[in-house]
Design a protein around this motif. Structure first.
Motif, PDB file in Angstrom:
ATOM      1  N   SER A 257       0.827  -1.216   0.000  1.00  0.00           N
ATOM      2  CA  SER A 257       0.000   0.000   0.000  1.00  0.00           C
ATOM      3  C   SER A 257       0.857   1.260   0.000  1.00  0.00           C
ATOM      4  CB  SER A 257      -0.940  -0.005   1.200  1.00  0.00           C
ATOM      5  OG  SER A 257      -1.809  -1.129   1.121  1.00  0.00           O
TER       6      SER A 257
ATOM      7  N   MET B 296       1.438   9.494   4.139  1.00  0.00           N
ATOM      8  CA  MET B 296       0.440   9.925   3.161  1.00  0.00           C
ATOM      9  C   MET B 296      -0.611  10.873   3.731  1.00  0.00           C
ATOM     10  SD  MET B 296      -1.294   7.817   4.794  1.00  0.00           S
ATOM     11  CE  MET B 296      -2.453   6.450   4.867  1.00  0.00           C
TER      12      MET B 296
ATOM     13  N   ILE C 129      -0.906  14.301   6.930  1.00  0.00           N
ATOM     14  CA  ILE C 129      -0.443  15.029   8.121  1.00  0.00           C
ATOM     15  C   ILE C 129      -1.663  15.205   9.013  1.00  0.00           C
ATOM     16  CG2 ILE C 129       0.562  17.184   8.968  1.00  0.00           C
ATOM     17  CD1 ILE C 129       1.982  17.426   6.220  1.00  0.00           C
TER      18      ILE C 129
ATOM     19  N   ASP D 137      -4.306  16.503  11.600  1.00  0.00           N
ATOM     20  CA  ASP D 137      -4.750  17.775  12.169  1.00  0.00           C
ATOM     21  C   ASP D 137      -5.326  17.585  13.566  1.00  0.00           C
ATOM     22  OD1 ASP D 137      -4.238  19.269   9.847  1.00  0.00           O
ATOM     23  OD2 ASP D 137      -6.175  18.725   8.982  1.00  0.00           O
TER      24      ASP D 137
ATOM     25  N   ILE E  62      -9.553  10.115  13.123  1.00  0.00           N
ATOM     26  CA  ILE E  62      -8.408  10.969  12.790  1.00  0.00           C
ATOM     27  C   ILE E  62      -8.817  11.932  11.674  1.00  0.00           C
ATOM     28  CG2 ILE E  62      -6.139  10.940  11.624  1.00  0.00           C
ATOM     29  CD1 ILE E  62      -5.716   9.819  14.288  1.00  0.00           C
ATOM     30  N   TRP E  63      -8.398  13.192  11.810  1.00  0.00           N
ATOM     31  CA  TRP E  63      -8.697  14.173  10.767  1.00  0.00           C
ATOM     32  C   TRP E  63      -7.396  14.659  10.146  1.00  0.00           C
ATOM     33  CZ3 TRP E  63     -13.854  14.477   9.979  1.00  0.00           C
ATOM     34  CH2 TRP E  63     -14.679  14.046  11.027  1.00  0.00           C
ATOM     35  N   ALA E  64      -7.391  14.760   8.804  1.00  0.00           N
ATOM     36  CA  ALA E  64      -6.192  15.216   8.100  1.00  0.00           C
ATOM     37  C   ALA E  64      -6.616  16.009   6.869  1.00  0.00           C
ATOM     38  CB  ALA E  64      -5.333  14.032   7.682  1.00  0.00           C
ATOM     39  N   THR E  65      -6.106  17.238   6.757  1.00  0.00           N
ATOM     40  CA  THR E  65      -6.434  18.064   5.592  1.00  0.00           C
ATOM     41  C   THR E  65      -5.407  17.842   4.481  1.00  0.00           C
ATOM     42  OG1 THR E  65      -7.237  19.710   7.141  1.00  0.00           O
ATOM     43  CG2 THR E  65      -7.004  20.408   4.855  1.00  0.00           C
ATOM     44  N   ARG E  66      -4.115  17.879   4.875  1.00  0.00           N
ATOM     45  CA  ARG E  66      -3.060  17.660   3.888  1.00  0.00           C
ATOM     46  C   ARG E  66      -2.833  16.167   3.779  1.00  0.00           C
ATOM     47  NH1 ARG E  66       1.318  20.957   6.951  1.00  0.00           N
ATOM     48  NH2 ARG E  66      -0.076  20.357   8.652  1.00  0.00           N
ATOM     49  N   LYS E  67      -3.209  15.580   2.658  1.00  0.00           N
ATOM     50  CA  LYS E  67      -3.123  14.125   2.513  1.00  0.00           C
ATOM     51  C   LYS E  67      -3.074  13.740   1.043  1.00  0.00           C
ATOM     52  CE  LYS E  67      -8.091  14.137   3.093  1.00  0.00           C
ATOM     53  NZ  LYS E  67      -9.174  13.879   4.045  1.00  0.00           N
ATOM     54  N   ASP E  68      -2.719  12.500   0.772  1.00  0.00           N
ATOM     55  CA  ASP E  68      -2.733  11.971  -0.582  1.00  0.00           C
ATOM     56  C   ASP E  68      -4.152  12.091  -1.154  1.00  0.00           C
ATOM     57  OD1 ASP E  68      -1.155  10.112  -2.578  1.00  0.00           O
ATOM     58  OD2 ASP E  68      -3.168   9.271  -2.384  1.00  0.00           O
TER      59      ASP E  68
ATOM     60  N   LEU F 183      -6.987   9.646  -0.476  1.00  0.00           N
ATOM     61  CA  LEU F 183      -7.649   9.516   0.825  1.00  0.00           C
ATOM     62  C   LEU F 183      -8.866  10.425   0.973  1.00  0.00           C
ATOM     63  CD1 LEU F 183      -4.543   9.405   3.192  1.00  0.00           C
ATOM     64  CD2 LEU F 183      -5.949   7.493   2.447  1.00  0.00           C
TER      65      LEU F 183
ATOM     66  N   LEU G 205     -11.185   7.882   8.571  1.00  0.00           N
ATOM     67  CA  LEU G 205     -10.037   7.214   9.183  1.00  0.00           C
ATOM     68  C   LEU G 205     -10.356   6.947  10.652  1.00  0.00           C
ATOM     69  CD1 LEU G 205      -7.411   9.592   7.558  1.00  0.00           C
ATOM     70  CD2 LEU G 205      -7.719   7.174   6.978  1.00  0.00           C
TER      71      LEU G 205
ATOM     72  N   ILE H 201      -4.956   2.690  12.795  1.00  0.00           N
ATOM     73  CA  ILE H 201      -5.921   3.488  12.032  1.00  0.00           C
ATOM     74  C   ILE H 201      -6.389   2.648  10.843  1.00  0.00           C
ATOM     75  CG2 ILE H 201      -6.312   5.718  10.905  1.00  0.00           C
ATOM     76  CD1 ILE H 201      -5.217   5.894  13.835  1.00  0.00           C
TER      77      ILE H 201
ATOM     78  N   VAL I 204      -9.376   2.481   7.492  1.00  0.00           N
ATOM     79  CA  VAL I 204     -10.416   3.142   6.712  1.00  0.00           C
ATOM     80  C   VAL I 204     -11.722   2.381   6.910  1.00  0.00           C
ATOM     81  CG1 VAL I 204     -11.222   3.558   4.351  1.00  0.00           C
ATOM     82  CG2 VAL I 204      -8.872   4.128   4.997  1.00  0.00           C
TER      83      VAL I 204
ATOM     84  N   LYS J 112      -5.807   2.459  -3.331  1.00  0.00           N
ATOM     85  CA  LYS J 112      -5.514   3.592  -2.449  1.00  0.00           C
ATOM     86  C   LYS J 112      -4.373   3.233  -1.481  1.00  0.00           C
ATOM     87  CE  LYS J 112      -8.929   6.282  -3.822  1.00  0.00           C
ATOM     88  NZ  LYS J 112      -9.392   5.566  -5.030  1.00  0.00           N
ATOM     89  N   PRO J 113      -3.651   4.265  -0.976  1.00  0.00           N
ATOM     90  CA  PRO J 113      -2.543   4.002  -0.061  1.00  0.00           C
ATOM     91  C   PRO J 113      -3.015   3.736   1.369  1.00  0.00           C
ATOM     92  CG  PRO J 113      -2.701   6.345  -0.470  1.00  0.00           C
ATOM     93  CD  PRO J 113      -3.749   5.700  -1.327  1.00  0.00           C
ATOM     94  N   VAL J 114      -3.800   2.691   1.540  1.00  0.00           N
ATOM     95  CA  VAL J 114      -4.294   2.325   2.875  1.00  0.00           C
ATOM     96  C   VAL J 114      -3.997   0.850   3.119  1.00  0.00           C
ATOM     97  CG1 VAL J 114      -6.101   4.071   2.799  1.00  0.00           C
ATOM     98  CG2 VAL J 114      -6.631   1.730   2.113  1.00  0.00           C
TER      99      VAL J 114
END
Lengths: 89, 89, 89, 89, 89
Positions: free
Chosen positions: A62, A79, A81, A83, D10-16, D19, D24, D42, D44, D72-74
């Motif tokens: 993956s 993959m 960051i 928040d 988990i929350w992430a704005t900057r991501k591949d 995703l 998550l 973690i 999906v 996907k990268p999971v």
């Protein structure tokens, strides 16, 4: 996936052609309290994660599913960051 | 990926045809201080890494993503020789 | 890859069609001194390794990269018989 | 596969890009008594599993075999919500 | 591959479409003496293995190499029922 904190960078001149241009970040696993734990591993950065940031890491095949790691000899990729972490535990 | 130190070589005459010509290096995991830790594993060398060198290792299916390991029955590959480690920890 | 010693054989009549004709060897991990360690796993033999021999084992999807294991439901394969181990440690 | 309990998100704005739109979930492993154990990972969510639910998780490349995780990268996916556990032990 | 003993079954109504019709067995690892050890995992049954039987399990992508698990989000499959174990140790 696992959570980690970027704590440094690895530099290598002699390497597989597939690694050229990749940033090899040193990552320590972290708990849900974001404190670092024992151990570390190396992951390719795909999202511009700098030292000190809390990141999400995918491993195994993956790790090759991002644009920059496709078909490359890498088994761990940053993959996302992180928040915010909501825990209801 | 993990960091390791090449400490020796494995020799095998009777082997899968896919392994012919490959160098099977014995690798011990190392910490960020480059001291060796317990345990060892065998990895195919793809970058000319000799005994004593600090190397980067990819495992699993990603170990087959170098030119010499493609479609071969190997699950660990040395794909970089480490020059420098920057830790901000 | 890991080093192991073949210590026995598993027999199964009711099995996936893909396993017909395969030899399922019981393998104990060994150290660089070739002494067996705790634990064991089952690996398909692809090189005619008999009981008592020191072998090299590939796991995961790479275990399917020998001629006899291709596309089969096996996650560990004996793909070399070890002749010699040189350690400079 | 393993059993776990969803304990957060988990929350992430900057991501591949792969995703985007994925939930998550933070999962703790549970025993057959459904009590949570040490550690977390973690995964999906592919089945609408909410906090507090007992779920089944697939890892590795198999985590990419649901419709939403394909390519996907999971490396971990929640692919079932557990109704009942029958143990004859 | 590993040896295990089927000790029960997991039931799930809300699940990935790929899991419909699959039997999700609870498996405990066993030693060469066939005594169960700590821990458990969930594996899809591909050979009609019932509770109490000693089975062989393949994990990872190899778990998808049986007819019923092909391309499914499962990372462990029971692909043989063990008849006999010969150990020369």
């Amino acid at each position: 996936m696992t959570l980690g904190k970027v704590i440094g960078t690895i530099w290598a001149t002699r390497k597989d052609d597939g690694l050229v241009g990749m940033k090899l970040q040193i990552v320590r696993p972290v708990g849900l309290d974001l404190q670092t734990k024992e151990g570390f591993f190396i992951a390719v950065d795909s999202v511009g994660a700098g030292v000190g940031e809390i990141v999400l890491i995918a491993t195994g095949s993956s790790a090759r599913m991002t644009e920059i790691t496709k078909n490359k000899p890498v088994d761990a990729v940053i993959m996302a960051i992180v928040d915010k972490i909501d825990v209801a535990d």
